[in-house]
Write an enzyme that holds these catalytic residues in place. Structure first.
Site: not given
Ligand code: GLC
Length: 562
Positions: A203, A274
Site C-alpha cells: 500500500d 501501489e
Molecule cells: C492506499 C489505499 C487506500 C488507502 C490509502 C491509505 O492508497 O489503496 O484505500 O486509503 O492507501 O492507506
C-alpha cells in the site's frame, strides 16, 4: 514461449477482493473471510489465478482496514486466523494464489506501537513514528499536506510535538529510517509468508521514505499535474518533492525482495506496488535497477485517463518504453479507490475495457464486480462512511460508490448478506437484473464475455506471454495491437466509438475472429477491409500471411496505414 515457462504471477490474472463487500457469512452486513471461502468455486469458474484481499487485520476502521491496529491477526469482523489459513489452503487447492495487503506506510493511531510512541518523548517506540517540533509560531513543522485533506501534521498536546500522517490523522506514518521499525515490519511479512501467502500488495509503496530534513515542498506555480486526479484542497498547490518517493525507499524494497526470494523460486512469493508517481521513469525505478525490488508496480494510469483510443495507446507506449527487458507490466482498470469502469465509460465501452485489460501484455488485476458491470453506487449523505468524502465532501472523491456489496443474485441484498441485515453500504436498485446469477445465464453478458476472455487468455501463449506491438495508422477511435508468440499471432482491434470503423490494410492477409465483444462473430476476415462494429472489440487469430520474424513485423506494422 510455452505457457508454463512463466511464473504464476506473470501468466495469471489477479482478482481484487474488497473483503467488506464480497460476501457476508455471519449476518452482520459486512463481508468476511468465510464469505470469500464460499465463493472460491465462482472465482475458479471465472478463471482467475490469484486473489488479492484488501486488509482484514484488526482495525478501528477509520480507513476501513488501511488503519491497522495489529498486523498479525484477523479482525473479528472478518473472522480469525484459522479461517484465513483455511482460505489459503482451499485457494491453493483450487489452483489459486493468495495476495494480501501490506500497509507499509502507516499504522492505526490505536496500534500499540503508536500508543507507546505518544505516551512520552522517552517512550521506547517514540522514534517508530515521525515527530517534529512546532515552528516558533506554533504552526506545523512544514507545509506538507495530507492526501485526505488538511495539514499532514497532527499536534499531540500531551507530548508537545507534531506527528506526521500522510493520510488520515488516525494513520500516523511509520519511521522507516528506524531499523527497529524495519525489523518489526519484516517480521510481519515473515508471519504471513509462514501462513502460506503468495504475495503482498504494498500500500502506498512510494510514500515510505521522506526528506530527512523535512523541507517544505515548493509551490506548484505552473499547475503541474501531481496526482492522476485532483485530490482537492491544498494537495495540488505543491510539488511533492520532499514528502514521498525519497530514493532511500529503494533499499527497503530490495530487502523485501530478498526476503521474498528467500522463500524459494519454485513458487515465487511476490510484491505488487501501489505507486502513484506520474513520471514513468521514476515509477519504473521501483522494479529496481536489477529488477531486484518490487515485482510489479501497478500501472494505475488507465484508471483515470480520458477514455480515448489515442490516450490509452500513448499510456501503454509510455509504459512499454520504460520497461527494461524482464520487467513485467501489471494493468488495472478498477480498484477500491477509483470510480468503477462502467460508470466512467458506459456499459458498451466496458466490454472494450475488459478486452483491453485481458489482452494487453502483462498481468491484469481485475476488481471484484467489474466482471458483471457493477457501476458506482449512489450513496445517500447519511450513509457516507469514507473518510475522504467526509473530509472533502462534494468533490466526487468519495470511495463508497465503488465499494458497494457484490451482486450475486436477485434475492434481497443481492445474496451478499441475509435479508434480515442491512449491508454496510447500500446496493444499487438495478441489482435484480445485474448480478452473477442472471449474467451467468445470459450468453451475451459481460460476465460470460469476461469468462471467455480469461479462458482464451490462459490457453493462448500469444496473449499470455507474447510480444506486444501496436498497429500504426488506424482510424482515430481505434486501438489495435499484435500479440505474438512463436508461430502464433493475434491481432486485437478495439473500437472506442459507437460508429462502425473500417480498418483497411491492403493485401495484408486474413484472420479468424476468435472472440468479439459482441459475442456474435466468428468469421474469417480480410484485413484489406475489416469492419469493426460500433463499440466492438475483436481478437483475431492471424492465419495469413505466415508469421514474420519480429524485426520484419515491427517494420511491417508501423509502415503504412492498416
Ligand atoms: C492506499 C489505499 C487506500 C488507502 C490509502 C491509505 O492508497 O489503496 O484505500 O486509503 O492507501 O492507506
Amino acid at each position: 514461449m510455452a505457457l508454463n515457462a512463466l511464473p504464476w504471477w506473470q501468466s495469471g490474472v489477479i482478482y481484487q477482493i474488497y473483503p467488506r463487500s464480497f460476501q457476508d457469512s455471519n449476518g452482520d452486513g459486512i463481508g468476511d473471510l468465510r464469505g470469500i471461502l464460499s465463493r472460491l468455486a465462482y472465482l475458479r469458474w471465472l478463471g482467475v489465478d490469484a486473489i488479492w484481499i484488501s486488509p482484514f487485520y484488526p482495525s478501528p476502521m477509520a480507513d476501513f482496514g488501511y488503519d491497522v491496529r495489529d498486523y498479525t491477526d484477523v479482525d473479528p469482523i472478518f473472522g480469525d486466523l484459522a479461517t484465513f489459513d483455511e482460505l489459503v489452503q482451499q485457494a491453493h487447492q483450487h489452483g489459486m494464489h493468495v495476495i494480501i495487503d501490506f500497509v507499509i506506510n502507516h499504522t492505526s493511531d490505536r496500534h500499540p506501537w503508536f500508543l507507546d510512541a505518544r505516551a512520552s518523548r522517552q517512550a521506547p517506540r517514540r522514534q517508530w513514528y515521525i515527530w517534529a517540533d512546532a515552528r516558533p509560531d506554533g504552526s506545523a513543522p512544514n507545509n506538507w499536506v495530507s492526501l485526505f485533506g488538511g495539514s499532514a501534521w497532527e499536534w499531540d498536546g500531551e507530548t508537545g510535538q507534531y506527528y506526521l500522517h500522510s493520510f488520515d490523522p488516525k494513520q500516523p506514518d511509520l519511521n522507516w529510517r528506524n531499523p527497529e521499525v524495519q525489523t518489526a515490519m519484516f517480521d510481519v511479512l515473515r508471519f504471513w509468508l509462514d501462513h502460506g501467502v503468495d504475495g503482498f500488495r504494498i500500500d502506498a509503496a512510494h510514500m515510505i521514505m521522506k526528506d530527512p530534513q523535512l523541507r517544505d515542498n515548493p509551490p506548484n506555480l505552473a499547475g503541474v499535474e501531481v496526482m492522476p486526479k485532483p485530490m482537492g484542497g491544498d494537495y495540488e498547490t505543491q510539488l511533492h518533492l520532499y514528502d514521498k518517493d525519497h530514493p532511500d525507499g529503494h533499499a527497503i524494497y530490495a530487502a523485501i525482495r530478498r526476503l521474498l526470494d528467500s522463500y524459494g523460486t519454485e513458487q515465487p512469493r511476490i510484491a505488487l506496488g501501489e505507486i502513484h508517481i506520474l513520471d514513468w521513469q521514476a515509477w519504473a525505478s521501483y522494479y529496481g535497477a536489477d529488477l531486484d525490488e518490487i515485482h510489479m508496480p501497478f500501472n494505475l494510469s488507465l484508471l483515470s485517463l480520458p477514455w480515448q483510443a489515442h490516450t490509452i495507446r500513448q499510456a501503454i507506449a509510455a509504459l512499454e518504453a520504460v520497461l527494461v527487458p524482464g520487467a513485467w507490466p501489471n494493468n488495472v482498470l478498477g480498484n477500491h479507490d477509483e470510480p468503477r469502469i462502467v460508470s466512467r465509460v458506459g456499459p458498451a465501452q466496458a466490454r472494450i475495457a475488459m478486452m483491453l485489460l485481458l489482452t494487453l501484455r502483462g498481468t491484469p488485476t481485475l476488481y471484484y464486480g467489474d466482471e458483471i458491470g457493477m457501476h458506482d453506487g449512489l450513496i445517500p449523505p447519511e450513509r457516507v462512511v469514507d473518510p475522504i468524502e467526509k473530509n472533502k465532501p462534494g468533490l466526487g472523491l468519495g470511495r463508497d460508490p465503488e465499494r458497494t456489496p457484490m451482486q450475486w443474485d436477485a434475492s434481497p441484498h443481492a445474496g451478499f448478506c441475509s435479508p434480515a441485515t442491512e449491508p454496510w453500504l447500500p446496493l444499487p436498485d438495478d441489482y435484480p437484473s445485474s448480478n452473477v446469477e442472471v449474467e451467468r445465464a445470459d450468453p451475451r453478458s459481460l460476465l460470460n464475455l469476461t469468462q471467455r476472455l480469461l479462458a482464451l487468455r490462459s490457453s493462448t501463449p500469444a496473449l499470455t506471454s507474447g510480444s506486444y506491438q501496436p498497429v500504426e495508422g488506424l482510424p482515430a477511435d481505434c486501438f489495435a495491437y499484435l500479440r505474438q508468440s512463436g508461430e502464433q499471432r493475434y491481432l486485437i482491434a478495439l473500437n472506442f466509438a459507437d460508429r462502425e470503423q473500417v480498418l483497411s490494410r491492403e493485401e495484408k492477409g486474413q484472420g479468424r475472429i476468435v472472440l468479439s465483444t459482441g459475442l456474435d462473430r466468428e468469421e474469417t476476415v480480410h484485413l484489406a477491409s475489416f469492419h469493426l462494429h460500433p463499440n466492438e472489440g475483436c481478437i483475431i487469430e492471424m492465419i495469413e500471411p505466415a508469421p514474420l520474424d519480429s524485426a520484419e513485423l515491427n517494420n511491417d506494422l508501423s509502415a503504412g496505414p492498416m
